[in-house]
Design a protein around this motif. Structure first.
Motif, PDB file in Angstrom:
ATOM      1  N   LEU A  32      20.746 -30.390   2.654  1.00 25.30           N
ATOM      2  CA  LEU A  32      21.564 -30.597   1.463  1.00 25.30           C
ATOM      3  C   LEU A  32      22.470 -31.811   1.620  1.00 25.30           C
ATOM      4  CD1 LEU A  32      22.585 -26.919   0.573  1.00 25.30           C
ATOM      5  CD2 LEU A  32      20.645 -28.256  -0.270  1.00 25.30           C
ATOM      6  N   ALA A  33      23.112 -31.945   2.795  1.00 23.61           N
ATOM      7  CA  ALA A  33      23.985 -33.088   3.020  1.00 23.61           C
ATOM      8  C   ALA A  33      23.199 -34.393   2.989  1.00 23.61           C
ATOM      9  CB  ALA A  33      24.710 -32.934   4.365  1.00 23.61           C
ATOM     10  N   ASP A  34      21.961 -34.349   3.483  1.00 20.96           N
ATOM     11  CA  ASP A  34      21.112 -35.540   3.469  1.00 20.96           C
ATOM     12  C   ASP A  34      20.797 -35.974   2.043  1.00 20.96           C
ATOM     13  OD1 ASP A  34      19.630 -37.333   5.356  1.00 20.96           O
ATOM     14  OD2 ASP A  34      17.895 -36.654   4.194  1.00 20.96           O
ATOM     15  N   LEU A  35      20.780 -35.016   1.115  1.00 25.38           N
ATOM     16  CA  LEU A  35      20.530 -35.318  -0.295  1.00 25.38           C
ATOM     17  C   LEU A  35      21.814 -35.651  -1.049  1.00 25.38           C
ATOM     18  CD1 LEU A  35      17.946 -32.490  -1.103  1.00 25.38           C
ATOM     19  CD2 LEU A  35      17.455 -34.930  -0.833  1.00 25.38           C
ATOM     20  N   GLY A  36      22.966 -35.630  -0.352  1.00 23.45           N
ATOM     21  CA  GLY A  36      24.232 -35.933  -0.998  1.00 23.45           C
ATOM     22  C   GLY A  36      24.868 -34.759  -1.698  1.00 23.45           C
ATOM     23  N   ILE A  37      24.413 -33.549  -1.387  1.00 25.97           N
ATOM     24  CA  ILE A  37      24.958 -32.334  -2.000  1.00 25.97           C
ATOM     25  C   ILE A  37      26.123 -31.830  -1.146  1.00 25.97           C
ATOM     26  CG2 ILE A  37      24.458 -29.944  -2.640  1.00 25.97           C
ATOM     27  CD1 ILE A  37      21.510 -30.869  -2.997  1.00 25.97           C
ATOM     28  N   ASN A  38      27.242 -31.539  -1.752  1.00 21.65           N
ATOM     29  CA  ASN A  38      28.404 -31.046  -1.023  1.00 21.65           C
ATOM     30  C   ASN A  38      28.139 -29.635  -0.515  1.00 21.65           C
ATOM     31  OD1 ASN A  38      29.998 -33.368  -1.413  1.00 21.65           O
ATOM     32  ND2 ASN A  38      30.601 -32.665  -3.447  1.00 21.65           N
ATOM     33  N   THR A  39      28.377 -29.432   0.773  1.00 20.77           N
ATOM     34  CA  THR A  39      28.143 -28.137   1.388  1.00 20.77           C
ATOM     35  C   THR A  39      29.392 -27.673   2.122  1.00 20.77           C
ATOM     36  OG1 THR A  39      27.294 -29.108   3.449  1.00 20.77           O
ATOM     37  CG2 THR A  39      25.698 -28.655   1.723  1.00 20.77           C
ATOM     38  N   LEU A  40      29.580 -26.373   2.119  1.00 18.29           N
ATOM     39  CA  LEU A  40      30.638 -25.718   2.877  1.00 18.29           C
ATOM     40  C   LEU A  40      29.940 -24.798   3.858  1.00 18.29           C
ATOM     41  CD1 LEU A  40      33.670 -24.911   3.319  1.00 18.29           C
ATOM     42  CD2 LEU A  40      33.267 -23.123   1.603  1.00 18.29           C
ATOM     43  N   LEU A  41      29.959 -25.143   5.150  1.00 16.43           N
ATOM     44  CA  LEU A  41      29.249 -24.372   6.170  1.00 16.43           C
ATOM     45  C   LEU A  41      30.264 -23.550   6.961  1.00 16.43           C
ATOM     46  CD1 LEU A  41      26.692 -23.615   7.689  1.00 16.43           C
ATOM     47  CD2 LEU A  41      26.935 -25.705   9.046  1.00 16.43           C
ATOM     48  N   ILE A  42      30.123 -22.241   6.885  1.00 15.85           N
ATOM     49  CA  ILE A  42      31.075 -21.314   7.499  1.00 15.85           C
ATOM     50  C   ILE A  42      30.380 -20.598   8.657  1.00 15.85           C
ATOM     51  CG2 ILE A  42      32.495 -19.264   7.104  1.00 15.85           C
ATOM     52  CD1 ILE A  42      32.660 -20.141   4.143  1.00 15.85           C
ATOM     53  N   GLU A  43      30.948 -20.749   9.859  1.00 17.70           N
ATOM     54  CA  GLU A  43      30.358 -20.168  11.060  1.00 17.70           C
ATOM     55  C   GLU A  43      31.426 -19.386  11.830  1.00 17.70           C
ATOM     56  OE1 GLU A  43      28.662 -18.901  14.436  1.00 17.70           O
ATOM     57  OE2 GLU A  43      27.576 -19.547  12.635  1.00 17.70           O
ATOM     58  N   ALA A  44      31.098 -18.149  12.213  1.00 14.10           N
ATOM     59  CA  ALA A  44      32.077 -17.273  12.857  1.00 14.10           C
ATOM     60  C   ALA A  44      32.385 -17.683  14.291  1.00 14.10           C
ATOM     61  CB  ALA A  44      31.581 -15.827  12.826  1.00 14.10           C
ATOM     62  N   SER A  45      31.434 -18.310  14.994  1.00  9.04           N
ATOM     63  CA  SER A  45      31.668 -18.694  16.385  1.00  9.04           C
ATOM     64  C   SER A  45      32.264 -20.096  16.457  1.00  9.04           C
ATOM     65  CB  SER A  45      30.358 -18.632  17.174  1.00  9.04           C
ATOM     66  OG  SER A  45      29.517 -19.716  16.828  1.00  9.04           O
ATOM     67  N   ASN A  46      32.392 -20.602  17.674  1.00  6.76           N
ATOM     68  CA  ASN A  46      33.022 -21.913  17.853  1.00  6.76           C
ATOM     69  C   ASN A  46      32.030 -23.063  17.900  1.00  6.76           C
ATOM     70  OD1 ASN A  46      31.817 -21.475  20.301  1.00  6.76           O
ATOM     71  ND2 ASN A  46      33.662 -21.736  21.537  1.00  6.76           N
ATOM     72  N   GLY A  47      30.766 -22.811  17.548  1.00  5.37           N
ATOM     73  CA  GLY A  47      29.781 -23.885  17.584  1.00  5.37           C
ATOM     74  C   GLY A  47      28.539 -23.543  16.792  1.00  5.37           C
ATOM     75  N   LEU A  48      27.737 -24.548  16.520  1.00  5.01           N
ATOM     76  CA  LEU A  48      26.498 -24.371  15.765  1.00  5.01           C
ATOM     77  C   LEU A  48      25.349 -23.963  16.685  1.00  5.01           C
ATOM     78  CD1 LEU A  48      26.691 -27.485  13.401  1.00  5.01           C
ATOM     79  CD2 LEU A  48      27.385 -25.126  12.908  1.00  5.01           C
ATOM     80  N   LEU A  49      24.371 -23.281  16.119  1.00  5.34           N
ATOM     81  CA  LEU A  49      23.180 -22.821  16.834  1.00  5.34           C
ATOM     82  C   LEU A  49      23.573 -22.094  18.116  1.00  5.34           C
ATOM     83  CD1 LEU A  49      22.086 -25.224  14.965  1.00  5.34           C
ATOM     84  CD2 LEU A  49      20.159 -25.262  16.519  1.00  5.34           C
ATOM     85  N   ASN A  50      24.479 -21.174  17.980  1.00  8.40           N
ATOM     86  CA  ASN A  50      25.006 -20.421  19.114  1.00  8.40           C
ATOM     87  C   ASN A  50      24.416 -19.021  19.089  1.00  8.40           C
ATOM     88  OD1 ASN A  50      26.507 -19.825  21.341  1.00  8.40           O
ATOM     89  ND2 ASN A  50      28.506 -19.987  20.348  1.00  8.40           N
ATOM     90  N   GLY A  51      23.076 -18.964  18.975  1.00  7.01           N
ATOM     91  CA  GLY A  51      22.445 -17.670  18.769  1.00  7.01           C
ATOM     92  C   GLY A  51      21.276 -17.409  19.692  1.00  7.01           C
ATOM     93  N   PRO A  52      20.233 -16.713  19.201  1.00  2.00           N
ATOM     94  CA  PRO A  52      19.111 -16.291  20.039  1.00  2.00           C
ATOM     95  C   PRO A  52      18.382 -17.469  20.671  1.00  2.00           C
ATOM     96  CG  PRO A  52      19.087 -15.144  17.940  1.00  2.00           C
ATOM     97  CD  PRO A  52      20.116 -16.227  17.825  1.00  2.00           C
TER      98      PRO A  52
END
Length: 499
Positions: A32-52
């Motif tokens: 979405l950001a690459d297309l110029g669309i405003n995004t609000l990304l909300i993540e509970a942990s302290n970093g991205l891709l912090n999962g399985p």
């Protein structure tokens, strides 16, 4: 199929809220950001891709004998797009598919599917030469007879793997051919670095003027409006700062909370049938010579002889899977949603591990079990030692079929999407279907001649290449990936480029 790449022009102001910054949420935000669309990304942990854990590209689904050919072809196409979207995250080494004599399977039974996948790969490369990201289509897979494998055992270990044979030589030095069924199959299914994916997404989204990234922030309440959603959040900056609450208005809401997707469905008032499965992979250190491929020893899932997976990284670090209840799988670790909630409930001990981490005795016991499971087939692996804490987490599977591997997104009404990927390679497909949904609502207009009318969902063919993931060099991505691995308590080797 129309292969003309489409671009989206924003018709009117739009803000998309994304709950969850794992592979799914981060990839949607990148698109979405690459297309110029405003995004609000909300993540509970302290970093991205912090999962399985992620370690395998699944470019053809050869890991799984039980899934359909259609799923395999879907995984191939999605994997190619994912390589192009995350160009600095791939470990370019092949995978060897081996069937032990103790297994009831037949290696030759895999060949019709491999031929079909290779044909599709050739078609995709012919359609767009930029799709040639898995090597030459003619070399997508190669079979080795017993005689060829035995002959490779007489060759010295190469310092660098420059041919298919070079990748097989370490196996030939260490595997008893009497323990295997032939042919062995070498496939161009590459590795995938979770930490370099995380670094790519972090660098791109932090620098994007179209993405507001809120870490350490959790959605606590949702309110549906006629034209969008209100999201109430609670944020914790650090231990010395009081929690802060805030309300955000978005036009469209994306639920990308991974195995916790059902919690958001419940908040939004939607019901959804799904499974959640708790899994773990293990980190071992093995002093061995040679440049190793990934090796998949097929076996019956859930039995003591379940599939064993050996994934190599630099510096003698290996990631292990064993499809038994004592290693990667967990007793009662597959749970389903109920009529009362869209969120399946894992047994409390597994939920505690997810929330608080593992006890050291569990790390040692289950990692040693994974080492012993591999050593059944690869005796030299007995000398391997525990190399770090497990990579663990829960995997959601939409519906009720636990063998489903290719899934992406579903919609509720006009302003809500839930991303339900099972494999990371499906994330970009989900993002593109969300873009198509936004276009159908009149927020976007396609700047191309026509849509892909043969596609059921009429999703235009967006280029998988994202400008925002190519703004940083492979060296910059690797440097941040190393920092992320260290911060999360894993060996540096899991972040290093290989191949």
């Amino acid at each position: 199929m129309n292969t003309h790449p489409c671009h989206a022009a924003i018709q009117r102001p739009l803000t998309v809220g994304i709950l969850g910054g794992g592979v799914a949420g981060a990839t949607v935000a990148l698109r979405l950001a690459d297309l110029g669309i405003n995004t609000l990304l909300i993540e509970a942990s302290n970093g991205l891709l912090n999962g399985p854990p992620i370690c395998h590209l699944h470019a053809g689904g050869n890991l799984y004998r039980e899934i359909s050919d259609i799923q395999c072809l879907t995984l191939l196409r999605q994997s190619i797009d994912s390589v192009r979207a995350y160009p600095h995250s791939i470990n370019r080494r092949p995978t060897v598919i081996a069937i032990p004599t103790s297994d009831g399977g037949d290696a030759n039974a895999l060949l019709p599917r491999l031929k079909q996948v290779a044909k599709e790969y050739q078609r995709l490369v012919t359609m767009d030469p930029a799709n040639k990201v898995l090597g030459e289509p003619d070399d997508y897979y190669r079979c080795y007879t017993r005689e060829q494998f035995v002959a490779l055992a007489e060759k010295p270990l190469p310092k660098k793997a420059q041919s298919h044979d070079d990748w097989l030589i370490p196996l030939a030095h260490n595997l008893n051919p009497d323990s295997l069924k032939f042919p062995l199959i070498l496939v161009q299914e590459y590795g995938w670095s979770l930490f370099r994916m995380a670094a790519t997404a972090t660098l791109a989204l932090q620098d994007s003027p179209h993405c507001q990234l809120l870490l350490n922030t959790r959605a606590t309440e949702l309110e549906q409006l006629p034209d969008g959603w209100l999201i109430n959040t609670t944020s914790t900056a650090n231990a010395s700062t009081a929690d802060s609450t805030q309300t955000h208005k978005v036009d469209f809401l994306v639920n990308a909370c991974g195995f916790r997707t059902g919690l958001v469905d419940d908040m939004a008032g939607y019901r959804r049938q799904r499974l959640v499965e708790y899994k773990a992979a293990y980190v071992a250190h093995w002093q061995t010579e040679g440049i190793w491929p990934e090796v998949i020893f097929h076996g019956e899932r859930g039995t003591p002889k379940g599939m064993a997976q050996l994934t190599p990284y630099p510096n003698g670090v290996f990631q292990l899977h064993g499809m038994t209840d004592n290693i990667t799988l967990f007793k009662n670790g597959l749970v389903a949603s109920s009529a009362l909630s869209a969120q399946p409930q894992l047994p409390q001990p597994y939920q505690t591990q997810i929330d608080q981490g593992w006890q050291s005795e569990d790390v040692t016991a289950r990692t040693q079990g994974a080492i012993d499971h591999m050593a059944r087939i690869l005796p030299a692996f007995t000398s391997a030692t525990v190399g770090g804490k497990p990579l663990f987490g829960a995997q959601q599977i939409p519906g009720s079929d636990p063998s489903l591997r290719a899934a992406d997104v579903s919609f509720e009404g006009a302003h809500y999407a839930r991303v339900e990927i099972v494999k990371a390679s499906s994330a970009l497909t989900a993002a593109d279907r969300i873009v198509a949904q936004l276009a159908s609502l009149g927020w976007l207009k396609w700047n191309c001649l026509e849509q892909v009318s043969e596609e059921i969902d009429l999703t235009p063919r967006l280029s998988p290449q994202l400008a925002n993931t190519r703004q940083h060099s492979a060296k910059q991505v690797e440097a941040l990936a190393i920092d992320l691995a260290f911060e999360r308590g894993y060996p540096e080797a899991l972040a290093l480029n290989m191949g």
